[in-house]
Design an enzyme around this catalytic site. Structure first.
Site, PDB file in Angstrom:
ATOM      1  N   ARG A  15       0.803  -1.212   0.000  1.00 38.09           N
ATOM      2  CA  ARG A  15       0.000   0.000   0.000  1.00 38.09           C
ATOM      3  C   ARG A  15       0.846   1.277   0.000  1.00 38.09           C
ATOM      4  NH1 ARG A  15      -3.395  -2.406   4.985  1.00 38.09           N
ATOM      5  NH2 ARG A  15      -1.447  -3.560   5.151  1.00 38.09           N
ATOM      6  N   GLY A  78       2.151 -14.201   6.027  1.00 38.68           N
ATOM      7  CA  GLY A  78       1.339 -13.607   7.072  1.00 38.68           C
ATOM      8  C   GLY A  78       2.103 -13.401   8.371  1.00 38.68           C
ATOM      9  N   THR A  79       1.490 -12.610   9.285  1.00 44.94           N
ATOM     10  CA  THR A  79       2.186 -12.229  10.521  1.00 44.94           C
ATOM     11  C   THR A  79       2.417 -13.433  11.441  1.00 44.94           C
ATOM     12  OG1 THR A  79       0.030 -11.523  11.364  1.00 44.94           O
ATOM     13  CG2 THR A  79       1.475  -9.794  10.551  1.00 44.94           C
ATOM     14  N   GLU A 154      -9.741  -9.544  11.587  1.00 39.89           N
ATOM     15  CA  GLU A 154      -9.176  -8.605  10.614  1.00 39.89           C
ATOM     16  C   GLU A 154     -10.288  -7.858   9.892  1.00 39.89           C
ATOM     17  OE1 GLU A 154      -5.770  -7.789  10.187  1.00 39.89           O
ATOM     18  OE2 GLU A 154      -6.127  -8.755  12.108  1.00 39.89           O
ATOM     19  N   ARG A 331      30.716  21.960   4.504  1.00 39.51           N
ATOM     20  CA  ARG A 331      30.652  20.548   4.117  1.00 39.51           C
ATOM     21  C   ARG A 331      31.398  19.675   5.123  1.00 39.51           C
ATOM     22  NH1 ARG A 331      32.862  21.027  -1.680  1.00 39.51           N
ATOM     23  NH2 ARG A 331      32.913  18.766  -1.461  1.00 39.51           N
TER      24      ARG A 331
HETATM   25  C1  UD1 Z   1      -1.800  -5.982  11.316  1.00 40.18           C
HETATM   26  C2  UD1 Z   1      -2.744  -6.851  12.156  1.00 40.18           C
HETATM   27  C3  UD1 Z   1      -3.977  -6.012  12.499  1.00 40.18           C
HETATM   28  C4  UD1 Z   1      -3.569  -4.768  13.238  1.00 40.18           C
HETATM   29  C5  UD1 Z   1      -2.513  -3.976  12.463  1.00 40.18           C
HETATM   30  C6  UD1 Z   1      -1.940  -2.912  13.345  1.00 40.18           C
HETATM   31  C7  UD1 Z   1      -2.478  -9.191  11.445  1.00 40.18           C
HETATM   32  C8  UD1 Z   1      -3.045 -10.296  10.663  1.00 40.18           C
HETATM   33  N1  UD1 Z   1      -3.133  -8.030  11.416  1.00 40.18           N
HETATM   34  O1  UD1 Z   1      -2.469  -5.684  10.123  1.00 40.18           O
HETATM   35  O2  UD1 Z   1      -4.860  -6.768  13.309  1.00 40.18           O
HETATM   36  O3  UD1 Z   1      -4.696  -3.958  13.494  1.00 40.18           O
HETATM   37  O4  UD1 Z   1      -1.421  -4.824  12.049  1.00 40.18           O
HETATM   38  O5  UD1 Z   1      -1.106  -2.022  12.648  1.00 40.18           O
HETATM   39  O6  UD1 Z   1      -1.468  -9.381  12.117  1.00 40.18           O
HETATM   40  N2  UD1 Z   1       4.826  -8.842   8.077  1.00 40.18           N
HETATM   41  C9  UD1 Z   1       5.793  -9.821   7.983  1.00 40.18           C
HETATM   42  N3  UD1 Z   1       5.512 -10.957   7.285  1.00 40.18           N
HETATM   43  C10 UD1 Z   1       4.317 -11.168   6.699  1.00 40.18           C
HETATM   44  C11 UD1 Z   1       3.310 -10.174   6.802  1.00 40.18           C
HETATM   45  C12 UD1 Z   1       3.604  -9.017   7.504  1.00 40.18           C
HETATM   46  O7  UD1 Z   1       6.890  -9.658   8.501  1.00 40.18           O
HETATM   47  O8  UD1 Z   1       4.141 -12.226   6.089  1.00 40.18           O
HETATM   48  C13 UD1 Z   1       5.140  -7.602   8.826  1.00 40.18           C
HETATM   49  C14 UD1 Z   1       5.078  -6.346   7.975  1.00 40.18           C
HETATM   50  O9  UD1 Z   1       6.367  -6.045   7.445  1.00 40.18           O
HETATM   51  C15 UD1 Z   1       4.608  -5.298   8.963  1.00 40.18           C
HETATM   52  C16 UD1 Z   1       3.841  -6.088  10.003  1.00 40.18           C
HETATM   53  O10 UD1 Z   1       4.188  -7.434   9.834  1.00 40.18           O
HETATM   54  O11 UD1 Z   1       5.681  -4.632   9.600  1.00 40.18           O
HETATM   55  C17 UD1 Z   1       2.332  -5.921   9.857  1.00 40.18           C
HETATM   56  O12 UD1 Z   1       1.932  -6.279   8.554  1.00 40.18           O
HETATM   57  P1  UD1 Z   1       0.814  -5.474   7.789  1.00 40.18           P
HETATM   58  O13 UD1 Z   1       0.622  -6.106   6.483  1.00 40.18           O
HETATM   59  O14 UD1 Z   1       1.100  -4.034   7.835  1.00 40.18           O
HETATM   60  O15 UD1 Z   1      -0.447  -5.820   8.715  1.00 40.18           O
HETATM   61  P2  UD1 Z   1      -1.794  -5.011   8.813  1.00 40.18           P
HETATM   62  O16 UD1 Z   1      -2.651  -5.352   7.664  1.00 40.18           O
HETATM   63  O17 UD1 Z   1      -1.535  -3.591   9.070  1.00 40.18           O
HETATM   64 CA    CA Z   2       0.301  -2.365   9.168  1.00 39.88          CA
END
Ligand code: UD1
Ligand code: CA
Length: 455
Positions: A15, A78-79, A154, A331
């Protein structure tokens, strides 16, 4: 109790639409992931493991100064899957692991401590950080039954009822290490995004009758930066925080809205900052300085009572009571002494300028050592480069360099010397001497009339 932390930083950040991994985008001059790491350390959690994947080498390179460990998530599933990739790091550890997303730069150490304390004191299996927000679009929702947390859903998986919940998941949690390791295998990817969600652990733990707690904090600390719009929002909040801190410490910011001060910048009491200034990196500004409009100061140390106006100062040191600008360019590796004057359209590079020396206008000094109480006439050039190599110029104390002088390096000028205006100096000038290095003036009598040019 033993504590460690995981920082999830493997995602691509679709995004934010960038070639740079999202967590390396900066807020107030510092990468988001470094904000998170620094705040974790401030909250006294020392063992930090960063989960990298997208742009792994770059993220590792930018964070290496922080002495963290890394786990690799080679495919971003995923997280929940990201946390699983840290299993080697968590193996054989007992205690609490705090989990952070790398895109929440505004979290404070006080809140982290509150979360960890609440987790330990309530003997929880998991504790989540939440906040209440009018428009929680995009965030996971905290679903409760009365006070009891049941699960996190989510945004994309919410039903109509759940969409109306305005308590959101900050993406920051504490878990019991052993329990976390055991439960991660129970996650499924049966959801809208086909990902293994860390958030699903809450429902899993609840179904096993484990205690799950929640700590509610200010929304401002929990903003997750997914887009450039949220990046600008985070910047504004952080900038306000920094500016308020400096004002509370006794610094006058005439227009905080247009004052951009990096997180690690230190400013002394009674310094006055005019509008449109940018102070970056590892910069220290002393007491009682006046920084007039439009200056950029980066990685520099400015003494007390220094006046600076509309100038760029990079990786330099400026002594007490010195004035700089308007329109000076200092500089890297420039060191200016006390009570000195660096005036308009003066550029200095990798040089030392002694106490009380005046370089008032239109001058270039590069690769030089200049003594104390010298005076540079307008338009002096240190000719430090012959097209191939750079050479050094040394000028003693109390020297007077006439206007429009060239000092062809390498060259030495002794103490108490004078150089006549317009000279091109190529050989040593000994102490106490006057050097004149220009053609002698010749007048041709009546030349204008003879040529028929008289008007
Ligand atoms: C996530 C949470 C959401 C929360 C929000 C808060 C989940 C499923 N959702 O959503 O509930 O409200 O954060 O800001 O956890 N990342 C990885 N590996 C992956 C996917 C993501 O390391 O496979 C890392 C990303 O780099 C990022 C973080 O995890 O720093 C969160 O990922 P992001 O995709 O931003 O999650 P949200 O959709 O914001
Ligand atoms: Ca996020």
């Amino acid at each position: 109790m033993y504590k460690c932390a995981l920082v999830l930083a493997a995602g691509q950040g679709k995004r934010i639409k960038s070639d740079l991994p999202k967590v390396l985008h900066k807020v107030c001059g510092k990468e988001m992931v470094i904000h998170v790491i620094d705040t974790i350390r401030k909250a006294e959690i020392n063992d930090v493991n960063v989960i990298v994947g997208n742009g792994a080498e770059l993220v590792k390179d930018r964070t290496k100064v922080k002495n963290v460990e890394y786990s690799l998530q080679s495919e971003q599933l995923g997280t929940g899957h990201a946390v699983k990739c840290a299993s080697e790091f968590l193996k054989d550890k007992k205690g609490v692991v705090a989990v952070f997303t790398g895109d929440t730069p505004l979290i404070s150490d006080a809140t982290i401590k509150k979360l960890v304390d609440s987790h330990i004191n309530n003997n929880n299996s998991a504790t989540i950080l939440t906040s209440i927000v009018e428009d929680p679009t995009g965030y996971g929702r905290i679903i409760r039954d009365g006070n009891e947390v049941l699960k996190i859903v989510e945004h994309k998986d919410c039903n109509e009822q759940e969409l109306k919940v305005n308590e959101m998941n900050a993406g920051i949690y504490c878990f019991d290490i052993e329990l976390l390791s055991k439960s991660l295998n129970k996650l499924s990817n049966d959801n809208e995004q086909g990902e293994y969600y860390l958030t699903d652990l809450i429902e899993i733990l609840k179904s096993e009758n484990k205690t799950v707690g929640a700590v509610i904090t200010d929304y401002e600390e929990t903003i997750g930066v997914n887009s450039r719009v949220q990046l600008a929002q985070a910047e504004e909040i952080f900038k306000d925080r920094i500016n308020i801190k400096h004002m509370e410490n006794g610094v006058t910011l005439i227009d905080p809205k247009t004052t951009y001060i990096g997180v690690d910048v230190v400013i002394g009491k009674d310094t006055i900052v005019y509008p449109n200034n940018i102070f970056e990196g590892n910069t220290t500004i002393g007491n009682g300085c006046i920084i007039y409009q439009n200056s950029r100061i980066k990685d520099s140390t400015i003494g007390d009572e220094v006046d600076i106006q509309s100038s760029v100062i990079l990786d330099s040191i400026i002594g007490d009571n010195t004035t700089v600008g308007p329109f000076a360019y200092l500089r890297p590796e420039t060191k200016v002494g006390k009570n000195a004057r660096i005036g308009d359209f003066v550029e200095i590079k990798k040089s030392t300028i002694g106490d009380g020396t005046k370089v008032s206008h239109l001058t270039y000094i590069g690769d030089a050592e200049v003594g104390k109480k010298c005076n540079f006439g307008c338009g002096t050039v240190v000719v430090n480069y012959d097209g191939k190599n750079k050479y050094k110029t040394i000028i003693g104390d109390n020297s007077f360099i006439g206007c429009n002088t060239n000092l062809v390096s390498p060259v030495e000028v002794g103490d108490n010397t004078y150089i006549a205006a317009g000279s091109t100096i190529t050989a040593e000038v000994k102490e106490g001497d006057l050097a004149v290095a220009r053609a002698k003036q010749r007048n041709i009598k009546g030349w204008v009339e003879k040529k028929g040019l008289k008007k």
